[in-house]
Design a protein around this motif. Sequence first.
Motif, short mmCIF file in Angstrom:
data_model
loop_
_atom_site.label_atom_id
_atom_site.label_comp_id
_atom_site.label_asym_id
_atom_site.label_seq_id
_atom_site.Cartn_x
_atom_site.Cartn_y
_atom_site.Cartn_z
N VAL A 183 23.62 -26.76 -15.28
CA VAL A 183 23.44 -25.33 -15.48
C VAL A 183 23.21 -24.67 -14.13
N CYS A 184 24.00 -23.65 -13.83
CA CYS A 184 23.76 -22.90 -12.60
C CYS A 184 23.13 -21.57 -12.94
N ILE A 185 22.07 -21.22 -12.19
CA ILE A 185 21.41 -19.94 -12.40
C ILE A 185 21.75 -19.03 -11.23
N PRO B 196 14.48 -39.19 -11.93
CA PRO B 196 14.05 -38.11 -12.83
C PRO B 196 15.05 -37.92 -13.97
N LYS B 197 14.56 -37.28 -15.04
CA LYS B 197 15.42 -36.98 -16.18
C LYS B 197 16.29 -35.77 -15.88
N VAL B 198 15.78 -34.92 -14.98
CA VAL B 198 16.53 -33.71 -14.64
C VAL B 198 16.25 -33.37 -13.18
N MET B 199 17.28 -32.84 -12.50
CA MET B 199 17.11 -32.42 -11.11
C MET B 199 17.12 -30.89 -11.06
N LEU B 200 16.13 -30.35 -10.34
CA LEU B 200 16.06 -28.89 -10.16
C LEU B 200 16.38 -28.58 -8.70
N PHE B 201 17.34 -27.70 -8.48
CA PHE B 201 17.70 -27.31 -7.12
C PHE B 201 17.39 -25.83 -6.94
N LEU C 131 12.10 -22.12 -12.23
CA LEU C 131 12.21 -23.55 -11.93
C LEU C 131 10.84 -24.18 -11.79
N ARG C 132 9.92 -23.45 -11.13
CA ARG C 132 8.59 -24.00 -10.91
C ARG C 132 7.80 -24.12 -12.20
N CYS C 133 8.14 -23.31 -13.19
CA CYS C 133 7.51 -23.45 -14.50
C CYS C 133 8.02 -24.71 -15.21
N THR D 225 21.70 -34.69 -15.18
CA THR D 225 21.32 -33.40 -15.74
C THR D 225 20.75 -32.54 -14.62
N MET D 226 21.30 -31.32 -14.46
CA MET D 226 20.86 -30.53 -13.31
C MET D 226 20.77 -29.05 -13.62
N ILE D 227 19.77 -28.43 -13.00
CA ILE D 227 19.66 -26.97 -13.03
C ILE D 227 19.67 -26.51 -11.59
N VAL D 228 20.69 -25.72 -11.24
CA VAL D 228 20.89 -25.36 -9.85
C VAL D 228 20.83 -23.84 -9.68
N VAL D 229 19.82 -23.39 -8.95
CA VAL D 229 19.80 -21.96 -8.57
C VAL D 229 20.62 -21.85 -7.30
N THR D 230 21.63 -20.99 -7.32
CA THR D 230 22.52 -20.93 -6.15
C THR D 230 23.15 -19.55 -6.01
N HIS D 231 23.59 -19.26 -4.81
CA HIS D 231 24.40 -18.05 -4.58
C HIS D 231 25.85 -18.43 -4.32
N GLU D 232 26.16 -19.73 -4.42
CA GLU D 232 27.53 -20.20 -4.16
C GLU D 232 28.34 -20.07 -5.45
N ILE D 233 29.00 -18.94 -5.61
CA ILE D 233 29.70 -18.67 -6.87
C ILE D 233 30.83 -19.68 -7.11
#
Lengths: 274, 297
Positions: free
Chosen positions: A53-55, A189-194, A67-69, A222-230
Amino acid sequence: MSSSNLPTTAATESAAGTPEKTVIVDAQQVCKRFGGNLVLRGVNMTVHEGEVVCILGPSGSGKSTFLRCLNGLETIDAGRVDVDGQFIGYEQLPDGRLRELQAKPLAKQRMETGMVFQQFNLYPNMKVLDNITLAPIKARGVPAREAKADARRLLKLVGLQDKEDAYPKQLSGGQQQRVAIARALAMKPKVMLFDEPTSALDPELVGEVLNVIKELAANGMTMIVVTHEIGFARDVADRVIFMADGVIVEEGPPSQVIDHPTHERTRNFLARHL
Amino acid sequence: MTPPPLINALPARRPSRWAVGALALGFSAYLIYEFAASPNIQWSEVWNYVANGQILAGLGLTLVLTVVCMVVGIIGGVLLAIMKLSRNPVLQSISWCYVLFFRGTPVLVQIIFWFNLSLVFPNIGATPTNQLITPFIAAVLGLGLNEAAYMAEIVRAGIGSVDEGQSEATAASGLTRAQTMRYVVLPQALRAIVPPTGNQFIGMLKTTSLVSVIATQELLTSAQHIYSQNFLTIELLIVASIWYLVATTLATAIQSVIEDRLAAGDRTRRTSDVLAFWRQTLRLDRKISPIDWTLTK
Ligand SMILES: Nc1ncnc2c1ncn2[C@@H]1O[C@H](COP(=O)(O)OP(=O)(O)O)[C@@H](O)[C@H]1O
Ligand SMILES: [Mg+2]
């Protein structure tokens, strides 16, 4: 938004159309305030095993806070977060009330999420290999020999097998961030947060880090990535979430959110970042 | 194409630097001469007493006292700093009061207080207090506990100098706060803690001379003891000063070795600033190495 501030989760609920897959992250109506400033206003997000998932979203919209939550670095004020079936940050007492977790069980919960920061945050007093093995040895109790072997395997994965004896300051930003990824992976980890993993990098170093993340995606992480790289989000994400002012404005597959956004704010944001 | 000739320029003229330097040098030389040539100082007596047994015993006690007090001070300081940074309000307050009290009263008062503890508590348990609190113990308590208050502030500032991202990273990977302190924060804080601690150590070498008031036979007391009998006051003070200087110089050298060690992981390693400065000023290392033009296309 519903009036209940403690929604229960249905851990086996699956995304429409996809076959049943384990829910790894389940965030329901997450609210977070800093003083009088309500930063998250009821964020819902369910992430299944192997999903990326990209945010996206403008600065200050609450992406980092969210993410910190997810790994309990921030306590939430309403809603609930479950990672791998565990209620993050709280325990439910028999009478239904919540109690904040003690440091030990909270630390244990955090082992299940790996986090990669914008500023890398490697430990400058340790060599690369020790950066990676610290948490497995001290927090998980993995024998040193095993932890080192695993760290070398991860360094190879991120293409830095010859850097295990280097100190972080002897590496470029891109190399440091790849070490930081290896360090997070070392806890299995079960999930990676970027959190904006490439925002602090010189443009020519962005690619090497994104390639590592792509590789992880291909391997089913499984990943959640906050990014500005569209462009990256379009390539890698199974789902793109656009956040603004503490709420999810729009979400869906990249072909929808990035290529055919329905909301004015999403369009404006993409126009500035494409 | 022939490569351009290398620039080999003369240094800029600095007439005022030379003038001021010469003036200061001349004045210093004059003062030293007046002092050294004074007919009232018997330099031969200075050399006679430098290796005197009583003086050396005093020096030994000064060194022991310094090390023991600094160990007490450092351990106490780390504990106080961690208490102050803990989330426990009781521990925080205790640390705060301790620092307020021990930093706020003269160390000389504290030394005399510990020496006279028997006036408050005639016995500790079954033992008479005076038997327990020897002059040495009183000196260690007075100097060490006072030092802890100063070290607490130094350690706290050192911990505060470590980037917050470091404890974010440890927390995110599931390490506890104690593990974070031990493996990540304190080792990095050392970089900021060592230089002022070296200062404290050197200060302590000399502050130990205060315990002459409770008749502990350290370096200055030994010197005083000798000159009270032979009246070579200045000569014995010079003897004591020579040893204090030797000890502080050694301590300074040890400090820079430790700082160099801690600089591991840094791209730029520290070298002796003073030496580099003089080399540059005197242009001893002014060598122009040729450029290897074959390397540039
Ligand atoms: N520790 C904090 N204390 C107070 N306000 C905070 C804190 N962290 C974040 N905020 C505020 O929360 C809002 C969202 O921040 P953040 O989650 O960092 O946004 P983003 O990552 O999307 O740029 C911002 O207005 C920011 O000022
Ligand atoms: Mg952010």
